[in-house]
Design an enzyme around this catalytic site. Structure first.
Site, PDB file in Angstrom:
ATOM      1  N   GLY A  43       0.815  -1.220   0.000  1.00 44.29           N
ATOM      2  CA  GLY A  43       0.000   0.000   0.000  1.00 44.29           C
ATOM      3  C   GLY A  43       0.841   1.258   0.000  1.00 44.29           C
ATOM      4  N   CYS A  44       1.888   1.259   0.818  1.00 46.79           N
ATOM      5  CA  CYS A  44       2.741   2.447   0.922  1.00 46.79           C
ATOM      6  C   CYS A  44       3.491   2.699  -0.390  1.00 46.79           C
ATOM      7  CB  CYS A  44       3.709   2.295   2.095  1.00 46.79           C
ATOM      8  SG  CYS A  44       2.840   2.124   3.677  1.00 46.79           S
ATOM      9  N   THR A  45       3.863   1.626  -1.068  1.00 44.39           N
ATOM     10  CA  THR A  45       4.543   1.760  -2.356  1.00 44.39           C
ATOM     11  C   THR A  45       3.583   2.346  -3.399  1.00 44.39           C
ATOM     12  OG1 THR A  45       6.062  -0.049  -1.851  1.00 44.39           O
ATOM     13  CG2 THR A  45       5.744   0.485  -4.186  1.00 44.39           C
ATOM     14  N   ALA A  48       3.159   6.136  -2.564  1.00 40.36           N
ATOM     15  CA  ALA A  48       4.346   6.941  -2.891  1.00 40.36           C
ATOM     16  C   ALA A  48       4.556   7.032  -4.404  1.00 40.36           C
ATOM     17  CB  ALA A  48       5.584   6.341  -2.215  1.00 40.36           C
TER      18      ALA A  48
END
Length: 151
Positions: A43-45, A48
């Protein structure tokens, strides 16, 4: 989550290159300030990378993007290089800014309760006032949503 209409808490944190950034450095610009749990997770990838792709359009609208997590400067550097990120990601291992922005909360994951960063995005205006706050962020579309909010 902090209330809309309140002054955003000031901070100074190092980015993925070890250079310090303060919120006051960005007076006169809108700031998309997003908090995320961990570098190099799915999710964070997505989040970003979404911001990196849309960064030119966000900058055209007079805004900057700052991501913040507890990960170290070195972890952020690896994340930036692996994902070819063009955004600024700030390291807050002591959680000073994370707690000031009220995003350190109890989370449930597969029935297990633990403390962690709740994915949250703030839009801060040119004078340092919070004009939008979202703690129900969908990582894959956060950048598109925030670009739309800049209209």
């Amino acid at each position: 989550m902090l209330e809309i209409g309140t002054q955003a808490p000031e901070f100074t944190l190092p980015d993925q290159d070890g250079k310090n950034h303060s919120l006051k450095d960005y007076r006169g610009k809108k700031v998309i300030l997003y908090f995320y749990p961990k570098d190099n997770t799915p999710g964070c990838t997505k989040q970003a990378c979404g911001y990196s792709v849309l960064l030119p359009q966000i900058e055209e609208k007079g805004a900057v993007v700052l991501g913040i997590s507890r990960d170290s400067v070195a972890s952020h550097k690896r994340f930036e290089e692996k994902q070819n990120l063009s955004i600024t990601i700030l390291s807050d291992p002591e959680r000073q800014v994370i707690e000031a922005y009220d995003v350190w909360k109890e989370k449930k994951n597969y029935g297990k309760v633990s403390m962690g960063v709740v994915r949250t995005t703030y839009l801060i205006d040119e004078n340092g006032v919070i004009v939008m706050a979202n703690d129900k962020v969908k990582a894959a579309v956060d950048a598109e949503n925030m670009l739309g909010a800049l209209e």
